[in-house]
Motif scaffolding. Structure first.
Motif, PDB file in Angstrom:
ATOM      1  N   GLU A  45       9.099  -3.343  -2.956  1.00 35.18           N
ATOM      2  CA  GLU A  45      10.475  -3.310  -3.454  1.00 35.18           C
ATOM      3  C   GLU A  45      10.521  -2.942  -4.930  1.00 35.18           C
ATOM      4  O   GLU A  45      11.413  -2.215  -5.380  1.00 35.18           O
ATOM      5  N   GLY A  46       9.529  -3.439  -5.705  1.00 31.46           N
ATOM      6  CA  GLY A  46       9.504  -3.144  -7.135  1.00 31.46           C
ATOM      7  C   GLY A  46       9.229  -1.683  -7.425  1.00 31.46           C
ATOM      8  O   GLY A  46       9.880  -1.081  -8.295  1.00 31.46           O
ATOM      9  N   PHE A  47       8.283  -1.080  -6.713  1.00 34.92           N
ATOM     10  CA  PHE A  47       8.004   0.344  -6.894  1.00 34.92           C
ATOM     11  C   PHE A  47       9.208   1.188  -6.490  1.00 34.92           C
ATOM     12  O   PHE A  47       9.559   2.165  -7.158  1.00 34.92           O
ATOM     13  N   GLU A  48       9.846   0.799  -5.385  1.00 39.23           N
ATOM     14  CA  GLU A  48      11.021   1.550  -4.926  1.00 39.23           C
ATOM     15  C   GLU A  48      12.143   1.469  -5.942  1.00 39.23           C
ATOM     16  O   GLU A  48      12.770   2.478  -6.281  1.00 39.23           O
ATOM     17  N   ALA A  49      12.404   0.254  -6.464  1.00 39.61           N
ATOM     18  CA  ALA A  49      13.479   0.079  -7.446  1.00 39.61           C
ATOM     19  C   ALA A  49      13.203   0.858  -8.726  1.00 39.61           C
ATOM     20  O   ALA A  49      14.128   1.343  -9.381  1.00 39.61           O
ATOM     21  N   ALA A  50      11.925   0.994  -9.081  1.00 41.72           N
ATOM     22  CA  ALA A  50      11.555   1.725 -10.295  1.00 41.72           C
ATOM     23  C   ALA A  50      11.534   3.237 -10.079  1.00 41.72           C
ATOM     24  O   ALA A  50      11.338   3.992 -11.036  1.00 41.72           O
ATOM     25  N   GLY A  51      11.705   3.678  -8.847  1.00 38.54           N
ATOM     26  CA  GLY A  51      11.698   5.104  -8.556  1.00 38.54           C
ATOM     27  C   GLY A  51      10.323   5.736  -8.616  1.00 38.54           C
ATOM     28  O   GLY A  51      10.206   6.946  -8.830  1.00 38.54           O
ATOM     29  N   LEU A  52       9.282   4.922  -8.420  1.00 41.30           N
ATOM     30  CA  LEU A  52       7.919   5.455  -8.460  1.00 41.30           C
ATOM     31  C   LEU A  52       7.526   5.976  -7.080  1.00 41.30           C
ATOM     32  O   LEU A  52       7.813   5.339  -6.067  1.00 41.30           O
ATOM     33  N   PRO A  53       6.857   7.118  -7.010  1.00 44.18           N
ATOM     34  CA  PRO A  53       6.458   7.661  -5.704  1.00 44.18           C
ATOM     35  C   PRO A  53       5.423   6.758  -5.041  1.00 44.18           C
ATOM     36  O   PRO A  53       4.510   6.260  -5.694  1.00 44.18           O
ATOM     37  N   VAL A  54       5.580   6.562  -3.735  1.00 44.62           N
ATOM     38  CA  VAL A  54       4.691   5.650  -3.027  1.00 44.62           C
ATOM     39  C   VAL A  54       4.266   6.230  -1.686  1.00 44.62           C
ATOM     40  O   VAL A  54       4.929   7.094  -1.110  1.00 44.62           O
ATOM     41  N   ARG A  55       3.148   5.714  -1.223  1.00 41.88           N
ATOM     42  CA  ARG A  55       2.733   5.859   0.164  1.00 41.88           C
ATOM     43  C   ARG A  55       2.611   4.447   0.712  1.00 41.88           C
ATOM     44  O   ARG A  55       1.964   3.593   0.107  1.00 41.88           O
ATOM     45  N   TYR A  56       3.232   4.203   1.841  1.00 40.83           N
ATOM     46  CA  TYR A  56       3.206   2.872   2.420  1.00 40.83           C
ATOM     47  C   TYR A  56       1.967   2.701   3.283  1.00 40.83           C
ATOM     48  O   TYR A  56       1.692   3.498   4.176  1.00 40.83           O
ATOM     49  N   SER A  57       1.213   1.663   2.971  1.00 35.83           N
ATOM     50  CA  SER A  57       0.034   1.331   3.760  1.00 35.83           C
ATOM     51  C   SER A  57      -0.339  -0.107   3.435  1.00 35.83           C
ATOM     52  O   SER A  57       0.335  -0.770   2.630  1.00 35.83           O
ATOM     53  N   ILE A  58      -1.410  -0.597   4.058  1.00 42.76           N
ATOM     54  CA  ILE A  58      -1.838  -1.959   3.811  1.00 42.76           C
ATOM     55  C   ILE A  58      -3.321  -2.111   4.130  1.00 42.76           C
ATOM     56  O   ILE A  58      -3.839  -1.444   5.028  1.00 42.76           O
ATOM     57  N   PHE A  59      -4.000  -2.903   3.319  1.00 44.91           N
ATOM     58  CA  PHE A  59      -5.350  -3.364   3.635  1.00 44.91           C
ATOM     59  C   PHE A  59      -5.214  -4.773   4.208  1.00 44.91           C
ATOM     60  O   PHE A  59      -4.905  -5.712   3.479  1.00 44.91           O
ATOM     61  N   ARG A  60      -5.431  -4.921   5.503  1.00 45.13           N
ATOM     62  CA  ARG A  60      -5.396  -6.258   6.090  1.00 45.13           C
ATOM     63  C   ARG A  60      -6.645  -7.041   5.696  1.00 45.13           C
ATOM     64  O   ARG A  60      -6.631  -8.263   5.619  1.00 45.13           O
ATOM     65  N   ASN A  61      -7.720  -6.317   5.453  1.00 42.13           N
ATOM     66  CA  ASN A  61      -8.962  -6.904   4.963  1.00 42.13           C
ATOM     67  C   ASN A  61      -9.793  -5.779   4.372  1.00 42.13           C
ATOM     68  O   ASN A  61      -9.366  -4.615   4.344  1.00 42.13           O
ATOM     69  N   ARG A  66      -7.362   1.959   8.087  1.00 39.50           N
ATOM     70  CA  ARG A  66      -6.092   2.591   7.692  1.00 39.50           C
ATOM     71  C   ARG A  66      -5.911   2.583   6.181  1.00 39.50           C
ATOM     72  O   ARG A  66      -5.410   3.543   5.597  1.00 39.50           O
ATOM     73  N   GLY A  67      -6.328   1.477   5.549  1.00 41.22           N
ATOM     74  CA  GLY A  67      -6.226   1.423   4.099  1.00 41.22           C
ATOM     75  C   GLY A  67      -7.113   2.457   3.427  1.00 41.22           C
ATOM     76  O   GLY A  67      -6.687   3.148   2.492  1.00 41.22           O
ATOM     77  N   TYR A  68      -8.348   2.581   3.903  1.00 36.16           N
ATOM     78  CA  TYR A  68      -9.257   3.583   3.348  1.00 36.16           C
ATOM     79  C   TYR A  68      -8.677   4.987   3.505  1.00 36.16           C
ATOM     80  O   TYR A  68      -8.725   5.812   2.582  1.00 36.16           O
ATOM     81  N   ALA A  69      -8.110   5.273   4.690  1.00 37.79           N
ATOM     82  CA  ALA A  69      -7.559   6.605   4.944  1.00 37.79           C
ATOM     83  C   ALA A  69      -6.425   6.918   3.983  1.00 37.79           C
ATOM     84  O   ALA A  69      -6.309   8.045   3.469  1.00 37.79           O
ATOM     85  N   ALA A  70      -5.580   5.911   3.707  1.00 44.13           N
ATOM     86  CA  ALA A  70      -4.465   6.119   2.782  1.00 44.13           C
ATOM     87  C   ALA A  70      -4.960   6.413   1.379  1.00 44.13           C
ATOM     88  O   ALA A  70      -4.482   7.339   0.703  1.00 44.13           O
ATOM     89  N   VAL A  71      -5.938   5.633   0.916  1.00 41.96           N
ATOM     90  CA  VAL A  71      -6.449   5.833  -0.448  1.00 41.96           C
ATOM     91  C   VAL A  71      -7.141   7.181  -0.572  1.00 41.96           C
ATOM     92  O   VAL A  71      -6.879   7.958  -1.509  1.00 41.96           O
ATOM     93  N   LEU A  72      -8.020   7.488   0.357  1.00 41.13           N
ATOM     94  CA  LEU A  72      -8.748   8.761   0.280  1.00 41.13           C
ATOM     95  C   LEU A  72      -7.795   9.938   0.414  1.00 41.13           C
ATOM     96  O   LEU A  72      -7.977  10.977  -0.251  1.00 41.13           O
ATOM     97  N   GLY A  73      -6.762   9.782   1.232  1.00 45.18           N
ATOM     98  CA  GLY A  73      -5.779  10.857   1.366  1.00 45.18           C
ATOM     99  C   GLY A  73      -5.029  11.118   0.079  1.00 45.18           C
ATOM    100  O   GLY A  73      -4.816  12.274  -0.314  1.00 45.18           O
ATOM    101  N   GLU A  74      -4.626  10.033  -0.611  1.00 45.18           N
ATOM    102  CA  GLU A  74      -3.894  10.201  -1.866  1.00 45.18           C
ATOM    103  C   GLU A  74      -4.801  10.715  -2.980  1.00 45.18           C
ATOM    104  O   GLU A  74      -4.370  11.493  -3.838  1.00 45.18           O
TER     105      GLU A  74
END
Length: 370
Positions: A45-61, A66-74
């Motif tokens: 919510e904070g990144f969205e309110a600040a207008g910063l570009p984001v990719r939504y993902s999560i590291f469950r552990n 999926r988390g690795y794929a998001a980071v390496l992709g970005e």
């Protein structure tokens, strides 16, 4: 610089607040900032309110593919100059992604409990920057055995536009709780449990109320021992001068209503963000002389440091802060001090220097003589 902030913790914690505040500070300073964040929670919510570009993902552990794929992709898409992380479960994934792509990694540590032996040895040595949020925290990591050359310091920033004196908010909040314009308001912001010193503060405040009829306490927050505080207030004879907000998402609206803030922790705080948020609003602070709290204020100038848990000492300082000319002068000094040392521009400048050159900020905060 291009900075990729990776923080997928969905919780509403102080570390999450710091993560968003630092990202905003760096963006305001002209850096290209983006984030990998969760959809829900303070960070997303904070990144969205600040207008910063984001990719939504999560590291469950630490093994979440999926988390690795998001980071390496970005990293592939953006080629950032630095990866910035704040949360333990992402330390090893960010180190691994940084090594695979030759991208330097800066990792913050907000807590003092020891990590696993593997992490305690490897994380500070494999990350290009392992960062404490106070001198107090850095000292704890050195006592773990982390070499001093592997631990840097970067303080929390505070948005001094969001947190600033606001007469309109002051009047609105006071009306909401039936507090008079000329009343004296001691503010508390935070969780309500024993380690925060709330019971000692309640005792000190009640003793001070017996001598100062204009004194009120505005308790902002909640916690598993909030009910006990209500019970003590009800038995004190001053129940109508204790005001409880319960949990609130945005505490910034309450700070301008305070005459002064109490930060009475009896267990060490790694830093003490609530102190600089209040000071940014021109509110002086009574702070426990423990942990990282002394680094957020100048004793005798922007407030007073007090022995943790010493009820008579807290009572006396509360009564000292009922001297309105003294309180106003300290409030002005507090805001100036925060702008200079913890404002977005000041912290962004220090953090940029830390990333480029590995320098610990040269100014020493806190501990002015009374």
């Amino acid at each position: 610089m291009k900075l990729l902030f990776v923080g997928t913790n969905p919780e509403n914690t102080g570390a999450a607040t710091h993560f968003v505040a630092l990202a905003k500070a760096m963006a305001e300073a002209g850096h290209q900032v983006s984030g990998i964040v969760p959809r829900k929670g303070l960070i997303g919510e904070g990144f969205e309110a600040a207008g910063l570009p984001v990719r939504y993902s999560i590291f469950r552990n630490a093994f979440d593919v999926r988390g690795y794929a998001a980071v390496l992709g970005e990293i592939s898409r953006q080629s950032p100059d630095w990866l910035v992380g704040n949360f333990g479960k992402e330390y090893w994934p960010l180190i691994a992604c940084g090594r695979l792509t030759n991208t330097p990694v800066a990792l913050f540590r907000h807590r003092n409990p020891r990590m696993s032996k593997l992490s305690e040895y490897g994380v500070p040595r494999l990350a290009q920057r392992f960062i404490a949020v106070s001198e107090y925290a850095r000292g704890a990591y050195l006592r773990w055995g982390v070499p001093s050359e592997h631990v840097w310091i970067s303080y929390n920033p505070v948005d001094t536009v969001q947190y600033q004196p606001d007469p309109q908010r002051r009047a609105q909040v006071r009306r909401e709780f039936g507090i008079g314009e000329d009343d004296i308001v001691l503010g508390y912001v935070g969780r309500m449990h024993g380690g925060k010193g709330v019971f000692q503060l309640m005792q000190a405040a009640n003793q001070a109320m017996a001598r100062e009829p204009r004194l009120h306490v505005l308790w902002v927050g909640d916690g598993h021992e909030e009910g006990r505080l209500h019970e003590i207030a009800a038995r004190s004879g001053f129940e109508d001068r204790h005001h409880f907000t319960g949990w609130v998402a945005d505490t910034s609206r309450f700070h301008p209503a305070f005459t002064f803030l109490a930060f009475p922790s009896i267990e060490p705080e790694t830093f003490g963000r609530v102190s600089i948020e209040a000071a940014a609003c021109g509110v002086p602070v009574l702070g426990s002389d423990i942990g990282g709290v002394p680094e957020t204020m100048l004793d005798g100038v922007t407030g007073f440091l007090i022995e943790p848990g010493n009820v008579p000492a807290w009572r006396d300082r509360i009564l000292d802060m009922c001297d309105e000319p003294r309180c106003r002068a300290m409030g002005l000094a507090a805001r100036s001090y925060v702008i200079e040392n913890f404002g977005n521009a000041a912290v962004a400048k220090d953090f940029e220097r830390l990333l480029r050159f590995g320098a610990i900020p040269v100014h020493h905060l806190g501990h002015a003589a009374t």
